[in-house]
Design an enzyme around this catalytic site. Structure first.
Site, PDB file in Angstrom:
ATOM      1  N   ASP A  73      -8.264  -2.560   2.578  1.00 22.47           N
ATOM      2  CA  ASP A  73      -8.099  -1.318   1.843  1.00 22.47           C
ATOM      3  C   ASP A  73      -8.665  -0.158   2.667  1.00 22.47           C
ATOM      4  OD1 ASP A  73      -7.629   0.104  -0.746  1.00 22.47           O
ATOM      5  OD2 ASP A  73      -9.757   0.504  -0.488  1.00 22.47           O
ATOM      6  N   THR A 107      -4.620   3.882   3.658  1.00 22.56           N
ATOM      7  CA  THR A 107      -4.575   3.589   5.093  1.00 22.56           C
ATOM      8  C   THR A 107      -3.558   4.528   5.744  1.00 22.56           C
ATOM      9  OG1 THR A 107      -4.899   1.289   4.468  1.00 22.56           O
ATOM     10  CG2 THR A 107      -4.360   1.710   6.765  1.00 22.56           C
ATOM     11  N   ASP A 402      -5.487  -1.207  -6.937  1.00 22.73           N
ATOM     12  CA  ASP A 402      -4.350  -0.561  -6.261  1.00 22.73           C
ATOM     13  C   ASP A 402      -3.064  -0.787  -7.039  1.00 22.73           C
ATOM     14  OD1 ASP A 402      -5.880   0.362  -4.239  1.00 22.73           O
ATOM     15  OD2 ASP A 402      -4.764  -0.618  -2.613  1.00 22.73           O
TER      16      ASP A 402
HETATM   17  P1  ADP Z   1      -2.213   1.704   2.129  1.00 28.46           P
HETATM   18  O1  ADP Z   1      -3.685   1.501   2.008  1.00 28.46           O
HETATM   19  O2  ADP Z   1      -1.882   2.955   2.883  1.00 28.46           O
HETATM   20  O3  ADP Z   1      -1.457   1.570   0.859  1.00 28.46           O
HETATM   21  P2  ADP Z   1      -1.115  -0.859   2.905  1.00 28.46           P
HETATM   22  O4  ADP Z   1      -1.781  -1.770   3.861  1.00 28.46           O
HETATM   23  O5  ADP Z   1      -1.050  -1.253   1.480  1.00 28.46           O
HETATM   24  O6  ADP Z   1      -1.738   0.556   3.116  1.00 28.46           O
HETATM   25  O7  ADP Z   1       0.358  -0.640   3.455  1.00 28.46           O
HETATM   26  C1  ADP Z   1       1.228   0.275   2.893  1.00 28.46           C
HETATM   27  C2  ADP Z   1       2.432   0.433   3.781  1.00 28.46           C
HETATM   28  O8  ADP Z   1       3.135  -0.806   3.893  1.00 28.46           O
HETATM   29  C3  ADP Z   1       3.417   1.411   3.194  1.00 28.46           C
HETATM   30  O9  ADP Z   1       4.010   2.153   4.221  1.00 28.46           O
HETATM   31  C4  ADP Z   1       4.432   0.504   2.531  1.00 28.46           C
HETATM   32  O10 ADP Z   1       5.687   1.117   2.409  1.00 28.46           O
HETATM   33  C5  ADP Z   1       4.467  -0.653   3.475  1.00 28.46           C
HETATM   34  N1  ADP Z   1       4.895  -1.910   2.846  1.00 28.46           N
HETATM   35  C6  ADP Z   1       4.306  -2.546   1.818  1.00 28.46           C
HETATM   36  N2  ADP Z   1       4.966  -3.689   1.508  1.00 28.46           N
HETATM   37  C7  ADP Z   1       5.983  -3.778   2.368  1.00 28.46           C
HETATM   38  C8  ADP Z   1       7.033  -4.733   2.589  1.00 28.46           C
HETATM   39  N3  ADP Z   1       7.137  -5.823   1.825  1.00 28.46           N
HETATM   40  N4  ADP Z   1       7.897  -4.503   3.592  1.00 28.46           N
HETATM   41  C9  ADP Z   1       7.787  -3.403   4.367  1.00 28.46           C
HETATM   42  N5  ADP Z   1       6.826  -2.469   4.214  1.00 28.46           N
HETATM   43  C10 ADP Z   1       5.934  -2.644   3.241  1.00 28.46           C
END
Ligand code: ADP
Length: 539
Positions: A73, A107, A402
Site C-alpha cells: 500500500d 502508489t 482499500d
Molecule cells: P495504488 O496504491 O495506486 O492503488 P495498486 O498497487 O493497487 O496501487 O495498483 C493500481 C494500479 O494497478 C492501477 O493503475 C490499476 O489500474 C492497475 N491494476 C489493478 N488491477 C489490475 C489488473 N487486473 N490488470 C491490469 N491493471 C491493474
C-alpha cells in the site's frame, strides 16, 4: 572546498566514485535546488513504483523500534519510510492526501509525480524556465482531466455482483488475494449495510474493524453488529441472550475503595464477618438495581469483584468486564442505550437493545469473542479480521479498507475510467493531439506531461514481466487506431488488453484526484527557488 573523492567497487567489480562533501550544504538555490529536490522525489517514487499494480511486489519495512510491516500500500510505504528530507515528506503527504480523500491510488499518485518531476528537470536543464514548465503542466492537466471525464462511463451500483467484481479487482494486488471472492463480498456487504443510497454516501464510522490474531484469513467475516474481544465473566453463564436488554456501565462492580491514608484493620473473625456482610449487601444492592432495570446482559468498562460476578451469574445475567472505552461508546450508539456512571441512574429506558448476544468459541477453547447482533441501530457492522499474525492482520485491514473505499467511491460517484494504464494512455494521446496549435515552449511542456503519464502503463508492464517499451508502443497504437479508452496493460495475462472485459477500472474521481495532486506537488516543487535547511546537521 573540494569534496573528498573515494574509489570503491560494486559487487561486479565496476568502479564507483563516492563523493563525500566535507561540509553539508544548508542552502541550495536555483537550478541546484530544483535538481536536488527532484532527485529526492524521484528516488522515493522509484522505490514505490515496483509495488504498482496487481503484480507489484510487496515491501518489507522494519521501523526504528524493530517492528515489521509487509505491505504494497503506497500510503503505508511512504509513511513508514519516514523520509528525513522535507521534499520526501511532501511526497509522503501527497500519498496520504490521496489515501484520506479517496483511499486507493496512493502508489500511482507518487509514481506519476515522480515522472512529472523527472521530465520537468529535463526541460529545465534544456533552458526552459520552471514557471513556464509549471504553466504548461497546468494546461496539460486541464486537457487530461477533460479527456478523463469525456471517456468515463457510468457504473450500475445497484448490482451487488458487479460491486463484488470491482472489489475483487482492487484486492487482486494484495496479500490476501487467495480469498478474493470472500474478502470482496465482505467489503461490499459492509459498505452496502451502512450506505445511504439516497444521499449517495457511506459513513465509515459505522463500519468497525476488529482484528484478532490466530485463525486463518478465511475465518474473517462480517458481523451485522458489534464484536467484543472478550468472554463472559463466568464460565457457566448462558452462552446466548435473545432480545437482550443491555446495561452499559462505566462504574466498577466493586466495593468503594478506602481513601488513601486510611488503614483498615481486620483483626478478629467478627470484624471480618461484618466486613463481608457489608460488602455482600453492597453487591446485592448493585445486582438488584441491575435486575430491577430489566437488564439481561451487562457490559462494564471496569472490573468486577468475584462476589459480584457470582451474584450476576446467580441472577442469570451474563456479563462482560474490562470493555474498551470505544467498545462502550460503539455499543451505546449501536444499541441505543446510555452509558451509566451511577447505579441509581439505571432504568429500563437507559438499556440498549439487541436481538442476539452470543459468546462464541473460536477454534481453541480459550479464544472467545462476544457478538452483539441485531442492534437497534442496524447500520453498524463489524469486519472481524482473522489472520496468523499481526503483520497479516494489518495488511488485510489495509486491503479491505482499500476495497471498501472503492465501493464507497462508486456509490458517491459511479463514473468510472479504465485501469491498467488505459486512462493514462487515453489522456496522454489527447495531450499529444492538442500540441499542434500551441507555441514551442508550451508544446515541450505538454509533451513532457504526456510522456510522464506513460510511466503508469510502463511500470505496470515492467512489474508484470512484460517488455515495457514494446507494450507501451503497442497499446498506444491500438488506442489511437480504435479510439477505445479501455485498452490497457494485460497484467494478469488473460490474453486481452480490453480492461472493460477484464473488469479493471478505477473511479473517475480517484483518477482525477491522482492527476491533480501529482501536478500540484510538481508545480509546488518547480516554484521553489531557494531552500534553506537549518535542521541539516553534519554527519
Ligand atoms: P495504488 O496504491 O495506486 O492503488 P495498486 O498497487 O493497487 O496501487 O495498483 C493500481 C494500479 O494497478 C492501477 O493503475 C490499476 O489500474 C492497475 N491494476 C489493478 N488491477 C489490475 C489488473 N487486473 N490488470 C491490469 N491493471 C491493474
Amino acid at each position: 572546498k573540494q569534496p573528498q573523492i573515494m574509489l570503491a567497487h560494486d559487487e561486479n567489480g565496476a568502479p564507483v566514485l563516492i563523493l563525500r562533501e566535507e561540509e553539508k550544504r544548508k542552502r541550495l538555490s536555483g537550478a541546484e535546488a530544483l535538481s536536488s529536490h527532484i532527485g529526492i522525489a524521484t528516488s522515493v517514487a522509484g522505490t514505490v513504483s515496483t509495488s504498482l499494480g496487481p503484480k507489484g511486489r510487496d515491501k518489507l519495512i522494519i521501523d526504528s523500534s524493530g517492528g515489521l510491516t509487509i505491505t504494497n500500500d503506497g500510503a503505508t510505504i511512504m509513511t513508514k519510510m519516514d523520509s528525513p528530507s522535507q521534499i520526501g515528506k511532501l511526497i509522503t503527504s501527497l500519498s496520504k492526501c490521496q489515501d484520506f480523500e479517496i483511499g486507493d491510488g496512493t502508489t500511482g499518485v507518487v509514481v506519476l509525480a515522480g515522472a512529472l518531476l523527472e521530465h520537468a528537470l529535463k526541460l529545465s536543464k534544456s533552458g526552459i524556465h520552471p514557471i513556464r514548465i509549471a504553466d504548461g503542466f497546468e494546461t496539460a492537466l486541464k486537457i487530461a482531466t477533460k479527456t478523463l471525464e469525456e471517456s468515463s462511463e457510468k457504473f450500475m451500483i445497484d448490482n451487488r455482483e458487479k460491486l463484488i467484481e470491482v472489489a475483487m479487482t482492487t484486492l487482486g494486488s494484495k496479500i490476501i488475494n487467495k480469498n478474493l471472492r470472500q474478502m470482496a463480498e465482505i467489503a461490499v456487504d459492509a459498505v452496502l449495510s451502512v450506505a445511504d443510497l439516497e444521499r449517495r454516501d457511506v459513513d465509515f464510522e459505522l463500519i468497525k474493524i476488529r482484528k484478532k490474531a490466530g485463525g486463518k484469513i478465511e475465518d474473517t467475516r462480517l458481523i451485522k453488529g458489534l464484536v467484543l474481544d472478550t468472554d463472559f465473566t463466568h464460565s457457566q453463564m448462558a452462552k446466548e441472550v435473545k432480545d437482550a436488554k443491555i446495561a452499559i456501565l462505566n462504574v466498577p462492580l466493586e466495593p468503594p475503595k478506602p481513601e488513601i491514608g486510611y488503614k483498615l484493620i481486620v483483626d478478629s473473625v467478627e470484624k471480618y464477618e461484618s466486613l463481608y456482610t457489608t460488602e455482600q449487601a453492597f453487591f446485592t444492592e448493585m445486582v438488584d438495581k441491575i435486575k430491577a432495570s430489566g437488564a439481561t446482559f451487562v457490559v462494564c468498562q471496569w472490573g468486577f469483584d468475584d462476589e459480584a460476578n457470582h451474584l450476576l451469574y446467580q441472577a442469570g445475567i451474563p456479563a462482560v468486564r474490562w470493555a474498551l472505552a470505544d467498545e462502550i461508546e460503539g455499543l451505546a450508539i449501536a444499541t441505543g442505550g446510555s452509558i451509566i456512571s451511577r447505579f441509581d441512574d439505571l432504568s429500563p429506558s437507559t438499556l440498549g437493545n439487541a436481538k442476539l448476544v452470543r459468546e462464541e468459541t473460536l477454534g481453541t477453547q480459550t479464544d472467545r469473542i462476544v457478538t452483539i447482533e441485531g442492534c437497534e441501530n442496524e447500520k453498524i457492522v463489524t469486519v472481524f479480521i482473522r489472520g496468523s499474525n499481526e503483520i497479516m492482520l494489518d495488511e488485510a485491514e489495509r486491503a479491505l479498507h482499500d476495497a471498501m473505499c472503492v465501493v464507497r467511491n462508486l456509490i458517491r460517484d459511479p463514473s468510472i475510467v479504465f485501469g491498467g494504464g488505459a486512462a493514462e494512455l487515453c489522456a496522454s494521446l489527447a495531450i499529444e493531439q492538442s500540441m499542434e496549435d500551441v507555441s514551442t515552449v508550451e508544446q515541450r511542456a505538454l509533451r513532457a506531461f504526456a510522456e510522464a503519464l506513460d510511466v503508469i502503463p510502463i511500470s505496470l508492464a515492467r512489474n508484470s514481466g512484460l517488455d515495457p517499451i514494446k507494450t507501451l508502443a503497442d497499446l498506444k497504437a491500438k488506442q489511437k487506431l480504435t479510439k477505445d479508452s479501455a485498452i490497457g496493460v494485460d497484467c494478469m495475462e488473460r490474453g486481452t488488453t480490453d480492461m472493460r472485459s477484464q473488469l479493471v477500472f478505477e473511479t473517475l474521481s480517484s483518477k482525477v484526484q491522482q492527476f491533480q495532486l501529482a501536478t500540484q506537488v510538481t508545480r509546488m516543487i518547480l516554484k521553489i527557488d531557494t531552500s534553506i535547511d537549518f535542521t541539516d546537521k553534519e554527519e
